[in-house]
Design an enzyme around this catalytic site. Structure first.
Site, PDB file in Angstrom:
ATOM      1  N   HIS A   1       0.884  -1.686  -0.407  1.00  0.00           N
ATOM      2  CA  HIS A   1       0.375  -0.151   0.599  1.00  0.00           C
ATOM      3  C   HIS A   1       1.079   1.174   0.268  1.00  0.00           C
ATOM      4  O   HIS A   1       1.153   1.138   1.261  1.00  0.00           O
ATOM      5  CB  HIS A   1      -0.680  -0.092   0.973  1.00  0.00           C
TER       6      HIS A   1
ATOM      7  N   HIS B   1       1.291   5.349  -2.013  1.00  0.00           N
ATOM      8  CA  HIS B   1       0.977   5.842  -3.635  1.00  0.00           C
ATOM      9  C   HIS B   1       2.299   6.387  -3.875  1.00  0.00           C
ATOM     10  O   HIS B   1       2.386   7.435  -3.286  1.00  0.00           O
ATOM     11  CB  HIS B   1      -0.145   7.495  -2.721  1.00  0.00           C
TER      12      HIS B   1
ATOM     13  N   HIS C   1      -9.898   0.730  -0.751  1.00  0.00           N
ATOM     14  CA  HIS C   1      -9.462   2.480   0.185  1.00  0.00           C
ATOM     15  C   HIS C   1     -11.109   1.414   0.819  1.00  0.00           C
ATOM     16  O   HIS C   1     -12.002   2.324   0.522  1.00  0.00           O
ATOM     17  CB  HIS C   1      -9.200   3.002   0.669  1.00  0.00           C
TER      18      HIS C   1
ATOM     19  N   GLU D   1     -11.497   3.804   6.474  1.00  0.00           N
ATOM     20  CA  GLU D   1     -10.129   4.478   6.930  1.00  0.00           C
ATOM     21  C   GLU D   1     -10.618   5.153   7.722  1.00  0.00           C
ATOM     22  O   GLU D   1     -10.818   4.927   9.692  1.00  0.00           O
ATOM     23  CB  GLU D   1      -9.394   5.039   5.962  1.00  0.00           C
TER      24      GLU D   1
ATOM     25  N   ASP E   1       2.041   3.895   3.191  1.00  0.00           N
ATOM     26  CA  ASP E   1       1.136   4.123   2.310  1.00  0.00           C
ATOM     27  C   ASP E   1       1.213   5.872   1.271  1.00  0.00           C
ATOM     28  O   ASP E   1       1.780   5.511   0.073  1.00  0.00           O
ATOM     29  CB  ASP E   1      -0.038   5.471   3.789  1.00  0.00           C
ATOM     30  N   ASP E   2       1.809   7.223   2.359  1.00  0.00           N
ATOM     31  CA  ASP E   2       2.533   8.095   1.838  1.00  0.00           C
ATOM     32  C   ASP E   2       3.750   8.625   2.174  1.00  0.00           C
ATOM     33  O   ASP E   2       3.713   9.775   3.405  1.00  0.00           O
ATOM     34  CB  ASP E   2       1.016   9.402   1.272  1.00  0.00           C
TER      35      ASP E   2
HETATM   36  N1  ADE Z   1      -4.620   8.781  -1.593  1.00  0.00           N
HETATM   37  C1  ADE Z   1      -2.968   8.958  -0.700  1.00  0.00           C
HETATM   38  N2  ADE Z   1      -3.215   8.669   0.275  1.00  0.00           N
HETATM   39  C2  ADE Z   1      -4.724   8.167   1.006  1.00  0.00           C
HETATM   40  C3  ADE Z   1      -5.075   8.016   1.700  1.00  0.00           C
HETATM   41  N3  ADE Z   1      -4.497   7.281   2.906  1.00  0.00           N
HETATM   42  N4  ADE Z   1      -6.204   7.628   2.108  1.00  0.00           N
HETATM   43  C4  ADE Z   1      -7.167   7.954   0.963  1.00  0.00           C
HETATM   44  N5  ADE Z   1      -6.558   8.417  -0.725  1.00  0.00           N
HETATM   45  C5  ADE Z   1      -5.212   8.284  -0.608  1.00  0.00           C
HETATM   46 ZN    ZN Z   2      -3.663   4.847   1.083  1.00  0.00          ZN
END
Ligand code: ADE
Ligand code: ZN
Length: 300
Positions: free
Chosen positions: A8, A10, A188, A191, A268-269
């Site tokens: 996971h 991005h 997703h 969350e 994630d990011d």
């Molecule tokens: N796009 C990038 N990171 C995300 C996240 N954690 N949740 C939803 N969309 C995303």
């Molecule tokens: Zn994500």
């Protein structure tokens, strides 16, 4: 140093401030920050939306195939450093096509970097494209059509962006079509949104749930996830940065494992959330009461 997989991630969320400045200058784009420190200081979030606003703004410096190559390559160097031997990455085509960047520019830049990393470092990978759930299903259908000439490069489709108020059920038609065309389905869910959205994601045909931490709120959802051993791609540092949990000590990762859920750790990011994959593992080990057996399960 153990070999790890990341499921996971991005790619737009790996844009480090240094590269943001470099690309802004290369492309003659103004950004609302003067220094790298100023950018990092802006990375304080109240919730998912406050992050997404900054994340979509940052992505505007990405314009050429070389930009997408450089972005992806920088992440792959991190993979090498952290011994990530397999990575499954998301990209958000609509974030770029809506600004007039061609779909092919994006996918070719990302894909060429991944091919080079496999040849040079032996890192294997898969690409998933995500539909933005704050946009319409029609826009997702258009994006699916744009992807068709590149289908050999794209393993699956997912759904991301602002979750609450944008349930998976709103995208039933486009996911059905994507599945018919042979794309793997992920989503997703859970969350910030309720456990019911996870159920809907399974109904869409998702073989994996991205995040899923709110599943514990509904036994019927937990039972289904446990019974089918559906993988959940949990992103602990992301959840703290976006205030899903107040601190890492409050995270439900350990409880999810104890309930028999198939939990994995991911970043994630990472540029926005203060850590790549190893930092997620290290901080979870420190803050959550994980046994050796838990670590073996997580790393397998
Ligand atoms: N796009 C990038 N990171 C995300 C996240 N954690 N949740 C939803 N969309 C995303
Ligand atoms: Zn994500």
């Amino acid at each position: 140093k153990l070999p790890k997989a990341e499921l996971h991630l991005h790619i737009e969320g790996t844009l480090e401030p240094e590269l943001m400045f470099e690309l802004a200058e290369r492309n003659g784009i103004e950004i609302p920050y003067k220094t790298v420190e100023e950018v990092r200081d802006a990375y304080e979030f109240d919730n998912l939306q406050s992050f997404l606003d900054i994340y979509y703004e940052g992505a505007k410096v990405l314009r050429t195939e070389q930009d997408f190559y450089d972005l992806t390559w920088a992440y792959l160097l991190k993979c090498k450093e952290q011994r990530i031997v397999h990575t499954e990455i998301f990209f958000d085509p609509q974030t770029h096509t809506q600004r007039g960047v061609d779909f092919g520019t994006v996918i070719n830049g990302i894909s060429n970097a991944l091919l080079d990393a496999e040849a040079e470092f032996g890192i294997t990978s898969l690409i998933f494209m995500c539909f933005l759930r704050h946009l319409t299903e029609d826009s997702a259908f258009e994006t699916l059509e744009m992807a068709m000439p590149y289908q050999d490069k794209i393993f699956g489709v997912g759904l991301d962006s602002s979750e609450v108020g944008n349930p998976p059920s709103r995208f039933e038609g486009v996911f059905k079509k994507a599945a018919e065309r042979g794309f793997e389905i992920v989503c997703h869910a859970g969350e910030e949104g309720p456990a019911e959205y996870i159920w809907q994601a399974l109904e869409l045909g998702a073989s994996r749930i991205d995040h899923g931490v709110r599943c514990l709120e509904e036994d019927y959802v937990v039972n289904e996830l446990v019974e089918r051993q559906i993988p959940l791609t949990v992103c602990p540092l992301s959840n703290v940065k976006l205030r899903v949990f107040d601190t890492l000590k409050d995270h439900n990762l350990k409880e999810m494992m104890d309930r028999g859920l198939f939990v994995t750790i991911n970043s994630d990011d990472p540029s926005y959330f203060g850590g790549y994959l190893n930092e997620n593992y290290e901080q979870c080990m420190k803050e959550l009461d994980l046994s050796e057996n838990d670590m073996v399960l997580l790393l397998n």
